[in-house]
Design a protein around this motif. Structure first.
Motif, PDB file in Angstrom:
ATOM      1  N   PRO A 143      34.674   4.189  -9.221  1.00 25.85           N
ATOM      2  CA  PRO A 143      35.476   2.966  -9.161  1.00 25.85           C
ATOM      3  C   PRO A 143      36.616   3.164  -8.165  1.00 25.85           C
ATOM      4  O   PRO A 143      37.209   4.241  -8.093  1.00 25.85           O
ATOM      5  CB  PRO A 143      36.017   2.821 -10.582  1.00 25.85           C
ATOM      6  CG  PRO A 143      35.873   4.171 -11.214  1.00 25.85           C
ATOM      7  CD  PRO A 143      34.733   4.851 -10.532  1.00 25.85           C
ATOM      8  N   ALA A 144      36.898   2.137  -7.391  1.00 24.96           N
ATOM      9  CA  ALA A 144      38.013   2.227  -6.454  1.00 24.96           C
ATOM     10  C   ALA A 144      39.302   2.352  -7.252  1.00 24.96           C
ATOM     11  O   ALA A 144      39.400   1.833  -8.364  1.00 24.96           O
ATOM     12  CB  ALA A 144      38.047   0.994  -5.560  1.00 24.96           C
ATOM     13  N   PRO A 145      40.286   3.053  -6.716  1.00 22.09           N
ATOM     14  CA  PRO A 145      41.541   3.173  -7.465  1.00 22.09           C
ATOM     15  C   PRO A 145      42.202   1.804  -7.626  1.00 22.09           C
ATOM     16  O   PRO A 145      42.099   0.948  -6.754  1.00 22.09           O
ATOM     17  CB  PRO A 145      42.384   4.088  -6.574  1.00 22.09           C
ATOM     18  CG  PRO A 145      41.746   4.068  -5.236  1.00 22.09           C
ATOM     19  CD  PRO A 145      40.305   3.741  -5.434  1.00 22.09           C
ATOM     20  N   THR A 146      42.840   1.610  -8.768  1.00 17.34           N
ATOM     21  CA  THR A 146      43.562   0.366  -9.050  1.00 17.34           C
ATOM     22  C   THR A 146      44.679   0.159  -8.049  1.00 17.34           C
ATOM     23  O   THR A 146      45.439   1.089  -7.776  1.00 17.34           O
ATOM     24  CB  THR A 146      44.243   0.467 -10.436  1.00 17.34           C
ATOM     25  OG1 THR A 146      43.325   1.049 -11.339  1.00 17.34           O
ATOM     26  CG2 THR A 146      44.725  -0.892 -10.911  1.00 17.34           C
ATOM     27  N   SER A 147      44.800  -1.038  -7.539  1.00 18.23           N
ATOM     28  CA  SER A 147      45.945  -1.362  -6.696  1.00 18.23           C
ATOM     29  C   SER A 147      46.011  -2.867  -6.563  1.00 18.23           C
ATOM     30  O   SER A 147      45.075  -3.488  -6.075  1.00 18.23           O
ATOM     31  CB  SER A 147      45.798  -0.718  -5.314  1.00 18.23           C
ATOM     32  OG  SER A 147      46.830  -1.152  -4.463  1.00 18.23           O
ATOM     33  N   ALA A 149      54.171  -4.116  -6.958  1.00 15.10           N
ATOM     34  CA  ALA A 149      52.922  -3.448  -6.574  1.00 15.10           C
ATOM     35  C   ALA A 149      52.546  -2.491  -7.699  1.00 15.10           C
ATOM     36  O   ALA A 149      53.388  -1.740  -8.187  1.00 15.10           O
ATOM     37  CB  ALA A 149      53.092  -2.686  -5.262  1.00 15.10           C
ATOM     38  N   GLU A 150      51.263  -2.565  -8.081  1.00 18.22           N
ATOM     39  CA  GLU A 150      50.805  -1.788  -9.230  1.00 18.22           C
ATOM     40  C   GLU A 150      49.705  -0.851  -8.753  1.00 18.22           C
ATOM     41  O   GLU A 150      48.830  -1.262  -7.985  1.00 18.22           O
ATOM     42  CB  GLU A 150      50.244  -2.785 -10.240  1.00 18.22           C
ATOM     43  CG  GLU A 150      50.145  -2.255 -11.628  1.00 18.22           C
ATOM     44  CD  GLU A 150      49.613  -3.335 -12.569  1.00 18.22           C
ATOM     45  OE1 GLU A 150      49.930  -4.540 -12.368  1.00 18.22           O
ATOM     46  OE2 GLU A 150      48.854  -2.966 -13.478  1.00 18.22           O
ATOM     47  N   GLY A 151      49.736   0.377  -9.197  1.00 21.80           N
ATOM     48  CA  GLY A 151      48.694   1.302  -8.781  1.00 21.80           C
ATOM     49  C   GLY A 151      48.647   2.515  -9.685  1.00 21.80           C
ATOM     50  O   GLY A 151      49.128   2.472 -10.819  1.00 21.80           O
ATOM     51  N   GLU A 152      48.042   3.581  -9.154  1.00 22.62           N
ATOM     52  CA  GLU A 152      47.928   4.794  -9.952  1.00 22.62           C
ATOM     53  C   GLU A 152      48.175   6.012  -9.060  1.00 22.62           C
ATOM     54  O   GLU A 152      48.173   5.906  -7.836  1.00 22.62           O
ATOM     55  CB  GLU A 152      46.536   4.882 -10.588  1.00 22.62           C
ATOM     56  CG  GLU A 152      45.415   4.954  -9.577  1.00 22.62           C
ATOM     57  CD  GLU A 152      44.023   4.920 -10.236  1.00 22.62           C
ATOM     58  OE1 GLU A 152      43.604   5.974 -10.728  1.00 22.62           O
ATOM     59  OE2 GLU A 152      43.376   3.856 -10.224  1.00 22.62           O
ATOM     60  N   VAL A 153      48.381   7.147  -9.694  1.00 26.59           N
ATOM     61  CA  VAL A 153      48.539   8.383  -8.926  1.00 26.59           C
ATOM     62  C   VAL A 153      47.163   8.801  -8.411  1.00 26.59           C
ATOM     63  O   VAL A 153      46.244   9.027  -9.191  1.00 26.59           O
ATOM     64  CB  VAL A 153      49.154   9.511  -9.788  1.00 26.59           C
ATOM     65  CG1 VAL A 153      49.209  10.821  -9.005  1.00 26.59           C
ATOM     66  CG2 VAL A 153      50.537   9.102 -10.266  1.00 26.59           C
ATOM     67  N   MET A 154      47.028   8.839  -7.080  1.00 26.57           N
ATOM     68  CA  MET A 154      45.754   9.218  -6.446  1.00 26.57           C
ATOM     69  C   MET A 154      45.569  10.731  -6.468  1.00 26.57           C
ATOM     70  O   MET A 154      44.494  11.240  -6.743  1.00 26.57           O
ATOM     71  CB  MET A 154      45.754   8.797  -4.980  1.00 26.57           C
ATOM     72  CG  MET A 154      45.660   7.326  -4.755  1.00 26.57           C
ATOM     73  SD  MET A 154      43.968   6.753  -4.953  1.00 26.57           S
ATOM     74  CE  MET A 154      43.272   7.276  -3.362  1.00 26.57           C
ATOM     75  N   SER A 155      46.613  11.444  -6.098  1.00 25.26           N
ATOM     76  CA  SER A 155      46.502  12.899  -6.015  1.00 25.26           C
ATOM     77  C   SER A 155      47.890  13.516  -6.049  1.00 25.26           C
ATOM     78  O   SER A 155      48.893  12.848  -5.790  1.00 25.26           O
ATOM     79  CB  SER A 155      45.804  13.307  -4.714  1.00 25.26           C
ATOM     80  OG  SER A 155      46.658  13.043  -3.615  1.00 25.26           O
TER      81      SER A 155
END
Lengths: 242, 242, 242
Positions: free
Chosen positions: B134-138, B145-151
């Motif tokens: 799944p593509a990362p949430t953004s 702006a909403e997202g997640e820690v990628m790395s």
């Protein structure tokens, strides 16, 4: 026909184990390449231990005469000729007392790679005089296979010195339950084709990529969970029918 | 014109992140080189998951069909053709159940590198049948702006799935103060051009080398300090004027 | 004459120290090879610090102008010419603020490796304007040698900034007892040819592979046992006759 100049390898194997080296070896076998290993694990550097170059199979092994090369040479079919590194013309001077990798082993190997004759590295040795490591314990008796922990990889998988063929001799096949004894502990684990055949967190025995029985926890660290370091004594038997 | 045979790279990037690989890529772009990646992060090795070779952009990607290759293929412009690795002539036998990197992926890749035709690795697959991550949430809504820690890299820098262009859309530019919300916590940090623009020990947001918003502590470990592991949910907004 | 295409190195040196790099250097000296190092240890990336290319000895050094290259250049005989990296044609665009290794240093080095003229990387600098690291402290007075811990390798060996030749000047030779003073502590250790000359667990001083006095515990970790990190102040003297 398109050819590629270069191949890169992206893995999570890390560099703590021989996995990446094995991949390099495969690449080199198919596209020409790796012909020589310089082995340096040398706690006796600077003492009277000899430096050696061994001819075994189609390889030349260069390193200290402390047994480090003995299993590799055996796996290549045994040492055909052995030479003590006495020809200082191939060394890097001044030679340090503590870094023979840099000053002796790698330069000798590089000279050999560049075409120098093996006879020119030094005086020939009797192959029977080489230091060898004792072979790992492994024996089968009384329908029990006995061995030791050979290695623990960076995933915590515990490789035993017991071959899959020995497991077979005492009636252990894929799908069997296996009794593992180490010290006073006794565990019953399934023997399956791969660690991924059990649920995450479950213990499993399988035949690893070297043909040896290994213990793993799927997505976990078996060595830590079982407290089994390299050298630990382990016995295996088929579990009695339930 | 002088040419050099070889180029070495001395860095403190370590080998835990993709930094060194990126440098190899740049080198290969300018002096001919890297054409193929073999990707091995394969917890399902030995199960029914397929091995695949993908044609994407001017690259061929070889690895397990577990989604690992999907982002790389997308970044290369999408999968043009996909093949299941079924042709055992390219493998190393006996094939282990636990080390397909050595036994399948690397040998297949090496054969391709040596000029084998992509069609010869196995049967063609419908590209729609490939496993994808799944593509990362953004997403951007309500000036947030909403997202997640990628790395998290080895310096502890926290890369978010929020692009600098999305930050721009909600009115965040260099020099702004940024409100970072994660769980119940809320922090205000400056958004600057680089982590070195703040004093050692200070928290900062910046656009990283992939064009994504990252959080860092200059000469410190932001991931540890903020308790933000990969996958953690994060929201960003411009701070209200003081 | 047989030639080998490739040479691989199997060691327990790890990648935390310069040992593997030294071996690559030796290989490259004997079989043609390494001509250039790209050095990246760059906490000031994205600030006003300059990127530079230095000509020193028969090498070109590329990296940040933060002193990182200064000891290497000195060891190569000093900087002959210095250039600021101002020619953006050699860079990877868009240039990030935080990964100049990928975007500036490696591409510039690769262009140089591919034959570009050093003059084309940017504007020439006065070599006197380069940032240099202070040389490590080392002086001999009153029959005492004074210095600091230069480095600790992955075995825990403690390398001092005191040369073996300075030890010689104050009457310390192989077989002597040495008094080591650090802070309020004082230790007496034998000065021998190699760490393996004492029993496992014993402390020893020896001349290391760089010609510097080092402290080691055979098969142990001297840095941990002595509490001596890089930079710690150390004084050496010959022990009074018993």
């Amino acid at each position: 026909m398109t050819t590629f100049d270069c191949l890169t390898l992206l893995t999570d194997y890390g560099l703590d184990d021989g996995f990446v080296a094995a991949c390099h070896g495969v690449t080199a076998r198919i596209a020409p390449g790796v012909r020589m290993h310089v082995a340096v694990v040398d706690p006796g550097v600077g003492t009277a231990r000899r430096g050696i170059a061994l001819e075994a199979g189609d390889a030349i092994l260069v390193g200290p005469d402390n047994g480090l090369l003995s299993w590799a040479a055996a796996a290549l079919g045994g040492v055909r000729r052995a030479f003590q590194l006495t020809n200082g013309e191939f060394w890097l001077h001044p030679v340090s007392q503590t870094f023979h990798g840099r000053d002796i082993f790698v330069p000798v190997a590089a000279h050999l790679a560049a075409g120098a004759d093996l006879l020119s590295v030094g005086t020939e040795l009797d192959t029977g005089d080489l230091v060898t490591l004792p072979a790992p314990t492994s024996r089968v008796h009384d329908r029990e296979a006995e061995g030791e922990v050979m290695s623990v990889d960076r995933f915590g998988n515990v490789q035993l010195s017991i071959a899959a063929s020995d497991a077979d001799r005492i009636g252990i096949g894929f799908g069997s339950q296996l009794v593992v004894r180490c010290g006073r502990r006794q565990l019953t684990v399934p023997y399956l084709e791969t660690f991924a055949a059990v649920a995450p967190g479950e213990l499993v025995a399988f035949t690893d990529s070297a043909g040896l029985i290994s213990l793993a926890v799927n997505a976990g660290d078996a060595a830590q969970q079982l407290g089994l370091p390299p050298g630990a004594h382990v016995r295996l038997a088929a579990a009695p029918p339930a």
